[in-house]
Design a protein around this motif. Structure first.
Motif, PDB file in Angstrom:
ATOM      1  N   GLU A  75       5.344   3.475  27.933  1.00  0.00           N
ATOM      2  CA  GLU A  75       6.027   3.799  26.678  1.00  0.00           C
ATOM      3  C   GLU A  75       5.031   4.443  25.729  1.00  0.00           C
ATOM      4  N   THR A  76       5.530   5.005  24.646  1.00  0.00           N
ATOM      5  CA  THR A  76       4.632   5.592  23.649  1.00  0.00           C
ATOM      6  C   THR A  76       4.556   4.683  22.427  1.00  0.00           C
ATOM      7  N   VAL A  77       3.509   4.846  21.668  1.00  0.00           N
ATOM      8  CA  VAL A  77       3.235   4.022  20.498  1.00  0.00           C
ATOM      9  C   VAL A  77       3.963   4.524  19.245  1.00  0.00           C
ATOM     10  N   PHE A  78       4.730   5.585  19.367  1.00  0.00           N
ATOM     11  CA  PHE A  78       5.319   6.215  18.182  1.00  0.00           C
ATOM     12  C   PHE A  78       6.204   5.296  17.328  1.00  0.00           C
ATOM     13  N   PRO A  79       6.942   4.328  17.898  1.00  0.00           N
ATOM     14  CA  PRO A  79       7.676   3.407  17.015  1.00  0.00           C
ATOM     15  C   PRO A  79       6.745   2.614  16.079  1.00  0.00           C
ATOM     16  N   ILE A  80       5.573   2.242  16.574  1.00  0.00           N
ATOM     17  CA  ILE A  80       4.591   1.548  15.726  1.00  0.00           C
ATOM     18  C   ILE A  80       4.071   2.504  14.661  1.00  0.00           C
ATOM     19  N   ALA A  81       3.781   3.739  15.048  1.00  0.00           N
ATOM     20  CA  ALA A  81       3.302   4.737  14.082  1.00  0.00           C
ATOM     21  C   ALA A  81       4.336   4.940  12.976  1.00  0.00           C
ATOM     22  N   GLU A  82       5.611   5.006  13.347  1.00  0.00           N
ATOM     23  CA  GLU A  82       6.673   5.162  12.337  1.00  0.00           C
ATOM     24  C   GLU A  82       6.703   3.974  11.382  1.00  0.00           C
ATOM     25  N   ARG A  83       6.588   2.770  11.928  1.00  0.00           N
ATOM     26  CA  ARG A  83       6.605   1.566  11.094  1.00  0.00           C
ATOM     27  C   ARG A  83       5.418   1.576  10.142  1.00  0.00           C
ATOM     28  N   LEU A  84       4.240   1.893  10.646  1.00  0.00           N
ATOM     29  CA  LEU A  84       3.043   1.935   9.799  1.00  0.00           C
ATOM     30  C   LEU A  84       3.172   3.008   8.726  1.00  0.00           C
ATOM     31  N   GLN A  85       3.691   4.168   9.118  1.00  0.00           N
ATOM     32  CA  GLN A  85       3.868   5.258   8.163  1.00  0.00           C
ATOM     33  C   GLN A  85       4.814   4.810   7.045  1.00  0.00           C
ATOM     34  N   GLY A  86       5.885   4.112   7.409  1.00  0.00           N
ATOM     35  CA  GLY A  86       6.829   3.605   6.417  1.00  0.00           C
ATOM     36  C   GLY A  86       6.219   2.583   5.475  1.00  0.00           C
ATOM     37  N   LEU A  87       5.220   1.864   5.960  1.00  0.00           N
ATOM     38  CA  LEU A  87       4.516   0.859   5.148  1.00  0.00           C
ATOM     39  C   LEU A  87       3.302   1.451   4.428  1.00  0.00           C
ATOM     40  N   ALA A  88       3.065   2.752   4.593  1.00  0.00           N
ATOM     41  CA  ALA A  88       1.913   3.447   4.006  1.00  0.00           C
ATOM     42  C   ALA A  88       0.587   2.860   4.488  1.00  0.00           C
ATOM     43  N   VAL A  89       0.545   2.454   5.765  1.00  0.00           N
ATOM     44  CA  VAL A  89      -0.672   1.943   6.383  1.00  0.00           C
ATOM     45  C   VAL A  89      -1.307   3.088   7.181  1.00  0.00           C
ATOM     46  N   PRO A  90      -2.556   3.448   6.881  1.00  0.00           N
ATOM     47  CA  PRO A  90      -3.200   4.544   7.615  1.00  0.00           C
ATOM     48  C   PRO A  90      -3.459   4.162   9.073  1.00  0.00           C
ATOM     49  N   PHE A  91      -3.372   5.145   9.939  1.00  0.00           N
ATOM     50  CA  PHE A  91      -3.657   4.909  11.351  1.00  0.00           C
ATOM     51  C   PHE A  91      -4.210   6.179  11.974  1.00  0.00           C
ATOM     52  N   VAL A  92      -4.853   5.994  13.125  1.00  0.00           N
ATOM     53  CA  VAL A  92      -5.307   7.113  13.930  1.00  0.00           C
ATOM     54  C   VAL A  92      -4.810   6.897  15.348  1.00  0.00           C
TER      55      VAL A  92
END
Length: 133
Positions: A75-92
Motif C-alpha cells: 500500500e502507499t502512505v498517502f492516506p497518512i500524508a493527507e491526515r498529517l497535511q490536514g493537521l498541519a504537521v510537516p512531513f517528508v
C-alpha cells in the motif's frame, strides 16, 4: 570539525525535543532511523509498518513531524500524508524509489533517498531559514 559536519550537527539539533513519527515497513531502516533520532534528542513515535498502525498513532499521539516511506507492504502512505497535511504537521517522504509517483498535492514535500539523510530532513522539517554552512 569540517563545515559540513558542523552543519549536520546543527541541523540534527533541530530534532531535539520534537515528537517524530516514523512510518517505515523495513525493520532495519526503521530501527536505524529511530536510533539516530533518539541520539539527536527526538522522541520517536513508531515506527509504524502499515498505514493502519500509522493512523492509529496519529490519533493517539501528538506528532510534531513525520518521516514517511511511500510504499508499505503493498500500500502507499498517502492516506497518512493527507491526515498529517490536514493537521498541519510537516512531513517528508523517504523512499528508495526515486521515481515514486507522488500526487501533485504533495509536490512541496521533500523526497529523500534511503538511507535517510537526517540532517537534510531536519532542515526541511524545522528550519525556518537556511542554516549557516
Amino acid at each position: 570539525m569540517t563545515r559540513r559536519h558542523q552543519h549536520e550537527v546543527s541541523a540534527l539539533r533541530l530534532f531535539a525535543g520534537k515528537r517524530i513519527l516514523i512510518v517505515e515497513d523495513e525493520y532495519f531502516v526503521a530501527d536505524e532511523t529511530r536510533k539516530a533520532l533518539l541520539a539527536a534528542g527526538a522522541q520517536v513515535i513508531g515506527p509504524a509498518p502499515t498505514v493502519d498502525i500509522g493512523m492509529s498513532m496519529i490519533d493517539r499521539e501528538i506528532v510534531d513531524a513525520a518521516i514517511l516511506d511511500i510504499r508499505l507492504e503493498g500500500e502507499t502512505v498517502f492516506p497518512i500524508a493527507e491526515r498529517l497535511q490536514g493537521l498541519a504537521v510537516p512531513f517528508v517522504f523517504a523512499t528508495a524509489y526515486v521515481d515514486a509517483d507522488i500526487p501533485e498535492k504533495f509536490g512541496g514535500y521533500l523526497l529523500c533517498e534511503k538511507p535517510t539523510a537526517l540532517a537534510e530532513i531536519a532542515t526541511a522539517l524545522f528550519a525556518s531559514k537556511p542554516l549557516n554552512h
